[in-house]
Write an enzyme that holds these catalytic residues in place. Structure first.
Site, short mmCIF file in Angstrom:
data_model
loop_
_atom_site.label_atom_id
_atom_site.label_comp_id
_atom_site.label_asym_id
_atom_site.label_seq_id
_atom_site.Cartn_x
_atom_site.Cartn_y
_atom_site.Cartn_z
N CYS A 58 34.46 40.60 48.16
CA CYS A 58 35.16 40.62 46.86
C CYS A 58 36.16 39.47 46.74
CB CYS A 58 36.36 41.79 46.82
SG CYS A 58 37.54 41.47 48.21
N HIS A 95 54.72 40.92 47.65
CA HIS A 95 53.77 41.30 47.19
C HIS A 95 52.52 40.72 48.29
CE1 HIS A 95 50.40 42.10 44.26
NE2 HIS A 95 49.76 40.92 44.44
N HIS A 98 46.40 44.55 46.79
CA HIS A 98 46.37 45.87 46.27
C HIS A 98 45.31 46.64 47.24
CE1 HIS A 98 47.35 43.75 42.79
NE2 HIS A 98 47.70 45.05 42.01
N ASP A 102 37.59 52.39 48.06
CA ASP A 102 36.29 51.82 48.11
C ASP A 102 35.66 51.17 49.56
OD1 ASP A 102 37.34 49.49 47.62
OD2 ASP A 102 36.05 49.01 45.81
N ARG A 110 40.23 49.91 51.08
CA ARG A 110 40.06 48.66 51.34
C ARG A 110 41.23 48.08 50.78
NH1 ARG A 110 38.46 44.94 46.85
NH2 ARG A 110 37.83 46.85 45.90
N CYS A 112 43.12 44.75 50.11
CA CYS A 112 42.70 43.37 49.53
C CYS A 112 43.84 42.46 49.64
CB CYS A 112 42.07 43.53 48.15
SG CYS A 112 41.10 42.23 47.55
#
Length: 131
Positions: A58, A95, A98, A102, A110, A112
């Protein structure tokens, strides 16, 4: 100890404080394969063991499991017309990225992450590397 905003880079402020995202395939830790622990770049809270990292294709470092149930906070994110789950540091509320449903077994998750939101503590030497 939480880094004061004046001690963060412009990119760290954009991501950690303003909930931004680094461009895909540009993060320092995307291809990091050494053994160690990924930590919050702002407060050094342990977030992920390197053995839970995987190549999701990704463009961002991805993990299938957090170090503990309290290392991260989960918030609904409806920005940009999407429905996602934002992850923030459980200690300083910065932050991180996310989490998606999947990922690979055993969790199917996952996580990310933005490299700039992390630092990496290399197990072999104890050296800490900023993202």
């Amino acid at each position: 100890m939480i880094k004061d905003i004046k001690d963060l880079t412009e990119q760290q402020i954009d991501i950690l404080i303003n909930h931004g995202t680094e461009r895909p395939f540009t993060g320092k830790f995307l291809n990091e394969n050494r053994v160690g622990i990924y930590r919050c770049a702002r407060c050094h809270q342990d977030l992920f063991h390197s053995d839970t990292k995987f190549d999701a294709g990704c463009g961002w470092p991805s993990f299938y499991q957090a170090i503990s149930e309290t290392s991260l906070r989960y918030l609904a994110d409806y920005s940009f017309g999407m429905q996602r789950t934002e992850i923030r540091c459980g200690n300083c509320d910065s932050h991180m990225g996310h989490v998606f449903n999947d990922g690979p077994p055993p969790t199917g998750l996952r996580f990310c992450l933005n490299s700039v939101a992390l630092n990496f503590k290399w197990a072999e030497t104890g050296e800490e590397i900023d993202g």
